[in-house]
Each structure stands twice: as structure tokens, then as C-alpha cells.
Design an enzyme around this catalytic site. Structure first.
Site: not given
Ligand code: CP3
Length: 339
Positions: A20, A24, A144, A69, A33
Site C-alpha cells: 500500500r 492515501r 468478500y 485492487d 484521485r
Molecule cells: O500500493 C499498493 O499496495 C497497490 C495498490 C493496492 C490497493 N489495494 C489499492 C487500494 C493493493 C495491493 C491492494 C490490495 C488489497 N485490496 C487487499 C490486500 C492487501 C491488504 O491490505 O491486505 C485488500 C484486502 C483489498 C481490499 C480493499 N480495497 C480494502 C480493504 C480497501 C481499503 C478501504 C478503505 O478505504 O480503507 C480497498 C481500497 C483501496 N485499495 C484503496 C487503495 C489505494 C483506498 C482507496 C481510496 O483511496 O479511497
């Protein structure tokens, strides 16, 4: 350096990247974004390129991770999924029966032209910095799809796993196909390593993981094996599963902060690398504490000899983290591990 370490070749210093790392915590991310929903942003190649590059430019990390994602391939096969800010993925109609399974068709190579294009743009721009492709593992995706969103207890997921093993097996089998296809698309377009995120597998006891999850995750690792790219396998709270997660077919096992790397090395066994494992929350402490804790991680990694260790956090960067603390940590890991 990332690829050399991932192949157990000697390296002059330990490579580092952060799960990640894009997102943000970075003001430049929030800016680009603005007004664009998460899943839509994943389908705009120029934007994906820019967001993926932001942490590479800023922190000097040794690898880029593709901005996307784990639910993007589900969307691509027609599942009604959205990512709600501050919540995570939400599925409109959860999958709970054999009938529901029909909605989960196979992912075809041409389903995601925007992924192929974005990876292509990135590898051109990244030069020698490798791009890590990734996907969600069948268990984490299934959680999910079955719960309909994030869960703390996985009650519906486990009810299906324990109570309807044939339906469960059919579901994770379909997900293994989708995940394998998503990874292949990224590798064929130029990703030079992959990470399989089984973020929530730590909810399972080892016997259940072995019986109900490992076969599907193994299929994924087998599907990408012919490409010869390093394969990383990561989940949170997986101290009791580290050996099995290696056995599933990973070259490198990602470790959260609960198990020190020298113990993780014993659990994973010889011949595999380790990735991790600084507690992300340490980044909220003063710099000298961050450095002491980072040094402890580097020392513990000497148990596997320094090659084969990739420094990372034990889970993702948090939105409230100070990006400058991450930049300092990258420089510190490079200096402190120099040999
Ligand atoms: O920088 C990176 O690591 C690359 C991008 C990446 C994202 N999601 C972008 C993202 C990666 C590798 C993921 C994987 C992902 N997505 C996982 C596995 C990683 C982990 O954390 O264990 C999981 C479980 C998800 C599902 C998911 N998507 C979650 C739990 C969330 C967060 C929700 C929140 O707002 O807190 C997302 C959204 C997400 N995926 C964001 C990003 C940058 C946030 C979106 C935003 O900017 O609003």
C-alpha cells in the site's frame, strides 16, 4: 536489487518496498484521485501509471507495486462490486449458492485491456525498477463475495466452508482461475514479480487452511510457475500458517509483525525467502525508535542469510502515516543493511 534478493543472489543492501505504498498517505495521490471513484481510477491507464510511480519517485523504494485492487478482476467478469471509502469492497449480491456461482464466469485474457495498457506504460517508464503484479487469493476474495463486504468473523464464509464443502470447493476453484488469469495478464504485459494477497487467511486453523484453501492457492502458484517470476505469498495473522503458505508454492513468504523473522524462517523451512516485517504502527513513533525496530528486523533476517530477505512492513501503509517517515525508513534500511 529486489529481483536479485528475490532470487537469493547476494545483494549489497537489503531491498525495500511497502505494501500500500501508493495511496492515501501521499498528498499527490489525493490530488490526482480527486472526484474519481476508486474502481474507475483502476481502469484509467495514465492515472494508474502516475499513482504507481508516485511512491517510487518520493521514497526511492526498490520496487513498484501495480496500482489496482484485488476486486478489479471480479468487476471485470461482471460482479457488481464497489469500493466504499473507509469501508472497502462491497458486493451487491453475495454469492451463497450453486446458482449464484453462475455469475462468476472465467476471466479471459482480453477482459482487461486497461491492465495490459497500464502495465506496458509502467514498465517503459520504470526502467530498472521492477513492477510487482498482484492478485487476491481465493480465500480472501471468497470472503468478500460471500459476506458481501469486509467481515471480522467470516461467519458466512466459514458456514459455507464447513457446511457445504462442495459448493466451497467449486467457488474457490473458479476464483483460482480468475486470480491466475489476472496474474498472467500482468506478467505477460511486463510485471517481473507477483504477490498473492491472502490477507484474511489468518482467520483459519492450519488443518482447515490445508484442507479448504491451500489446494486453490497452489493452483494459482502452479499457473504462473512457467513464467519464472518470483512469487510472494502474504497474509495477516498467519503465524501458524507460514509453513503451509510456503508449501502452497511461494518463493517468498510475507510475514506480519507478530512473528520475528528468525522464527518465521524455521516455520517456512529452507529454500524460501522472507518479506517483512516491521509493525506499521512503529512509524508513528519517533525516528530513533523506527530505526531501532528496523534494525531488529534486519538482524532477525540474518537467520536466512541476508539474501532472500525483502524489507517491508508487516501490513500496509496506513493513510494517516507521515510519508517523510517512510522515505527516511527506506534510506535507513539501505544504509543499515549495507555489506
Ligand atoms: O500500493 C499498493 O499496495 C497497490 C495498490 C493496492 C490497493 N489495494 C489499492 C487500494 C493493493 C495491493 C491492494 C490490495 C488489497 N485490496 C487487499 C490486500 C492487501 C491488504 O491490505 O491486505 C485488500 C484486502 C483489498 C481490499 C480493499 N480495497 C480494502 C480493504 C480497501 C481499503 C478501504 C478503505 O478505504 O480503507 C480497498 C481500497 C483501496 N485499495 C484503496 C487503495 C489505494 C483506498 C482507496 C481510496 O483511496 O479511497
Amino acid at each position: 536489487m529486489f529481483l536479485r534478493a528475490a532470487r537469493f543472489e547476494p545483494v549489497p543492501y537489503t531491498p525495500v518496498w511497502f505494501m500500500r505504498q501508493a495511496g492515501r498517505s501521499l498528498p499527490e495521490y489525493l490530488k490526482v484521485r480527486e472526484g474519481i471513484p476508486m474502481l474507475e481510477s483502476c481502469m484509467r491507464p495514465e492515472l494508474v501509471k502516475e499513482i504507481t510511480l508516485q511512491p517510487v519517485r518520493r521514497h526511492g523504494v526498490d520496487a513498484a507495486i501495480f496500482f489496482s485492487d484485488i476486486v478489479v478482476p471480479l468487476k471485470a467478469v461482471g460482479i457488481d462490486v464497489d469500493i466504499k471509502p473507509g469501508v472497502g469492497p462491497v458486493i451487491a449480491d453475495p454469492i451463497r449458492s450453486f446458482d449464484d456461482l453462475q455469475r462468476l464466469r472465467p476471466l479471459e485474457p482480453d477482459d482487461m485491456p486497461y491492465i495490459t495498457e497500464a502495465v506496458g506504460l509502467l514498465v517503459d517508464e520504470l526502467g530498472t525498477t521492477p513492477l510487482i503484479g498482484f492478485a487476491g487469493a481465493p480465500f480472501t476474495l471468497a470472503s468478500y463475495l460471500i459476506e458481501g463486504g469486509p467481515s471480522r468473523t467470516y461467519e458466512n464464509t466459514k458456514a459455507m466452508m464447513y457446511g457445504e464443502p462442495e459448493l466451497w470447493a467449486a467457488l474457490v476453484d473458479r476464483l483460482a482461475q480468475i486470480t491466475s488469469a489476472f496474474l498472467k495478464i500482468q506478467i505477460e504485459a511486463g510485471a517481473s514479480a507477483i504477490q498473492l494477497f491472502d490477507s484474511w487467511a489468518g482467520a483459519l486453523a492450519p488443518d482447515e487452511y490445508r484442507r479448504s484453501v491451500l489446494p486453490a492457492s497452489s493452483k494459482v502458484f502452479d499457473a504462473v510457475a512457467p513464467y519464472g517470476v518470483p512469487r510472494i505469498h502474504f497474509g495477516v495473522n498467519t503465524g501458524e500458517l507460514l509453513g503451509l503458505m510456503g508449501q502452497a508454492g511461494a518463493d517468498i513468504v510475507g510475514v506480519d509483525w507478530r512473528v520475528p523473522l528468525h522464527l518465521a524462517a524455521e516455520r517456512v523451512g529452507p529454500g524460501k525467502g522472507l518479506q517483512g516485517n516491521l509493525d506499521p504502527a512503529v512509524l508513528f513513533a519517533p525516528t530513533r525508535v523506527v530505526e531501532t525496530k528496523a534494525r531488529e528486523v534486519l538482524h532477525a533476517a540474518q537467520a536466512i542469510g541476508d539474501s532472500g530477505h525483502i524489507f517491508n512492513l508487516g501490513h500496509g501503509v496506513m493513510p494517516s502515516m507521515d510519508p517523510d517517515a517512510l522515505t527516511r525508513l527506506v534510506a535507513f534500511v539501505h544504509e543499515a543493511s549495507a555489506r
